[in-house]
Scaffold this active site. Structure first.
Site, PDB file in Angstrom:
ATOM      1  N   CYS A 202      61.779  -5.478  -5.413  1.00  0.00           N
ATOM      2  CA  CYS A 202      62.048  -4.254  -5.910  1.00  0.00           C
ATOM      3  C   CYS A 202      63.618  -4.298  -6.740  1.00  0.00           C
ATOM      4  CB  CYS A 202      62.048  -3.103  -4.880  1.00  0.00           C
ATOM      5  SG  CYS A 202      62.310  -1.333  -5.699  1.00  0.00           S
TER       6      CYS A 202
ATOM      7  N   CYS B 146      65.766  -1.376  -6.472  1.00  0.00           N
ATOM      8  CA  CYS B 146      66.277  -0.211  -6.120  1.00  0.00           C
ATOM      9  C   CYS B 146      67.839  -0.493  -5.299  1.00  0.00           C
ATOM     10  CB  CYS B 146      65.853   0.682  -5.066  1.00  0.00           C
ATOM     11  SG  CYS B 146      65.216   0.004  -3.672  1.00  0.00           S
TER      12      CYS B 146
ATOM     13  N   CYS C  36      64.064   2.027  -9.126  1.00  0.00           N
ATOM     14  CA  CYS C  36      63.453   1.038  -8.884  1.00  0.00           C
ATOM     15  C   CYS C  36      63.204   0.098 -10.081  1.00  0.00           C
ATOM     16  CB  CYS C  36      62.243   1.427  -8.233  1.00  0.00           C
ATOM     17  SG  CYS C  36      62.595   1.947  -6.399  1.00  0.00           S
TER      18      CYS C  36
ATOM     19  N   LYS D 156      52.513   3.571  -0.767  1.00  0.00           N
ATOM     20  CA  LYS D 156      53.880   3.689  -0.475  1.00  0.00           C
ATOM     21  C   LYS D 156      54.234   5.340  -0.773  1.00  0.00           C
ATOM     22  CE  LYS D 156      58.707   2.218  -0.840  1.00  0.00           C
ATOM     23  NZ  LYS D 156      59.794   1.506  -1.536  1.00  0.00           N
TER      24      LYS D 156
ATOM     25  N   ARG E 131      68.178   3.690   3.570  1.00  0.00           N
ATOM     26  CA  ARG E 131      68.974   3.661   2.347  1.00  0.00           C
ATOM     27  C   ARG E 131      70.438   3.460   2.624  1.00  0.00           C
ATOM     28  NH1 ARG E 131      65.339   8.632   0.086  1.00  0.00           N
ATOM     29  NH2 ARG E 131      63.679   7.226  -0.714  1.00  0.00           N
TER      30      ARG E 131
ATOM     31  N   ARG F 112      62.598   9.657  -5.630  1.00  0.00           N
ATOM     32  CA  ARG F 112      61.333   8.650  -6.286  1.00  0.00           C
ATOM     33  C   ARG F 112      60.305   9.379  -6.093  1.00  0.00           C
ATOM     34  NH1 ARG F 112      64.912   4.661  -2.288  1.00  0.00           N
ATOM     35  NH2 ARG F 112      66.405   4.066  -4.171  1.00  0.00           N
TER      36      ARG F 112
ATOM     37  N   GLU G 298      44.770   4.036  -5.148  1.00  0.00           N
ATOM     38  CA  GLU G 298      46.111   2.767  -5.570  1.00  0.00           C
ATOM     39  C   GLU G 298      45.697   1.766  -4.733  1.00  0.00           C
ATOM     40  OE1 GLU G 298      48.864   2.887  -7.018  1.00  0.00           O
ATOM     41  OE2 GLU G 298      49.823   4.833  -7.101  1.00  0.00           O
TER      42      GLU G 298
ATOM     43  N   LYS H  17      53.007   2.500   3.828  1.00  0.00           N
ATOM     44  CA  LYS H  17      54.454   2.633   4.278  1.00  0.00           C
ATOM     45  C   LYS H  17      54.651   4.389   4.075  1.00  0.00           C
ATOM     46  CE  LYS H  17      59.325   1.283   3.223  1.00  0.00           C
ATOM     47  NZ  LYS H  17      60.025   0.736   2.555  1.00  0.00           N
TER      48      LYS H  17
ATOM     49  N   SER I 119      62.304   2.895   8.967  1.00  0.00           N
ATOM     50  CA  SER I 119      63.584   3.041   9.711  1.00  0.00           C
ATOM     51  C   SER I 119      63.803   4.491  10.274  1.00  0.00           C
ATOM     52  CB  SER I 119      64.856   3.025   8.665  1.00  0.00           C
ATOM     53  OG  SER I 119      64.636   4.183   7.456  1.00  0.00           O
TER      54      SER I 119
ATOM     55  N   TYR J  86      61.287  -2.906  12.921  1.00  0.00           N
ATOM     56  CA  TYR J  86      62.729  -3.312  13.555  1.00  0.00           C
ATOM     57  C   TYR J  86      62.649  -3.439  14.873  1.00  0.00           C
ATOM     58  CZ  TYR J  86      63.780  -1.526   8.856  1.00  0.00           C
ATOM     59  OH  TYR J  86      63.743  -1.342   7.609  1.00  0.00           O
TER      60      TYR J  86
END
Length: 335
Positions: free
Chosen positions: A126, A128, A136, A205, A215, A227, A243, A258, A284, A323
């Protein structure tokens, strides 16, 4: 699936299979293993940098020299793969640093493959993190409104993908939600001789509030607007199926949902509809909420994490970007 006769209680007593812990193990339908995990890592310019991300306790921005330590940890824990995000030392309107063969992610890929050739290295694809406006792709004026120029972004994505593949990336993971991105990347990779490099597309997404801490981690907040013009409306499920179908038709080998937690219905529908390898990103904000509640003593972190990720497996998800990966790997090792 056939159903049992409706004999009911007392003939059928489901608790019989729950009383003994060994029977619970034997009748468990879904199993979370370390082989399900992919660990996201943030590589940063500079040296001797291991800077904790305030909104993501236990996660760090890593300079390339300290990134080697993270690779060692991942290998020691037998986590099969990582996905890389890069924060460059300079940004411009086109995200030019993203396509350089000596770019931050390209350097990290080369380090990881030299250090641990068996480790699966996935690269997020990407712009961004690389554009000075935080969107993006390059911008164009649409009737007085700046927006990402979809078709101008596609050849740049193909260039970026080829540079990652040259560096040794095992899988390319485009995340920008540009129409036609998988086709452009597939054609670019094939033309450069990387016909065997798979694409893991962020096919569904959503424009989610769960991305907030990321971010901070990737220093990729938009300088203006948001976005929602290219990421999906959180209210839409049928659109996620469309999609996904488009990305598969363009050559995606793996598709991703996501975020994960609020979109398990979408994951289940994708798995049931297409039966293809399915990833989900435990993002996150999902991570930060668990960490914050655990630090306040409100929840049992280990049980919550394991229950959450097992729920992902129950929804049909094959691979989990999370994570929590190092902690989960340790907990699984401890039994």
């Amino acid at each position: 699936m056939p159903t049992l006769p409706a004999a009911g209680y007392p003939l059928h007593r489901p608790r019989r299979l729950r009383a003994n812990p060994r029977l619970r193990d034997l009748t468990r339908e879904n199993h979370l293993t370390v082989d399900d995990l992919i660990y996201p890592l943030f590589v940063y310019h500079g040296t001797n940098l291991r800077r904790e991300i305030p909104s993501m306790p236990g996660q760090y921005q890593l300079s390339l020299d300290r990134f080697r330590e993270a690779v060692d940890e991942v290998v020691d824990l037998r986590i099969p793969g990582i996905i890389l995000f890069g924060i460059p030392d300079s940004k411009d309107a086109f995200g030019s640093a993203a396509c350089r063969d000596d770019g931050i992610v390209q350097e990290a890929v080369a380090i990881a493959k030299r250090q641990a050739p068996e480790l699966l290295v996935i690269t997020d694809l990407c712009f961004c993190e690389y554009t000075d406006h935080g969107h993006c792709g390059p911008l164009s004026d649409r009737g007085g409104r700046l927006d990402v120029d979809n078709d101008a972004t596609l050849p740049l994505l193909a260039r970026q993908a080829v540079s990652h593949a040259k560096a040794g990336a095992d899988v390319i993971a485009p995340s920008g939600m540009m129409d036609g991105m998988v086709k452009a990347i597939r054609e670019g990779l094939d033309a450069a001789g990387f016909t065997g490099t798979p694409i893991m597309s962020y096919a569904a997404k959503f424009a989610s509030a769960y991305y907030g801490p990321f971010r901070d981690a990737a220093e990729s907040a938009p300088a203006f607007g948001d976005r929602r013009g290219y990421q999906m409306d959180p209210a839409n499920g049928d659109e996620a199926i469309r999609e996904t179908a488009l990305d598969l038709a363009e050559g995606a080998d793996i598709v991703m949902v996501k975020p994960a937690l609020a979109y398990l219905d979408v994951a289940r529908r994708i798995k049931d509809t297409f039966g293809v390898p399915l990833a989900a990103y435990n993002v996150s904000g999902e991570y930060a909420m668990i960490k914050a509640a655990a630090r306040n003593g409100w929840i049992d972190e280990r049980r919550i994490v394991m229950e959450t990720l097992t729920g992902f497996k129950r929804a049909g998800i094959d691979m989990i970007l999370t994570y929590h990966s190092p902690d989960v790997a340790r907990w699984l090792r401890e039994g």
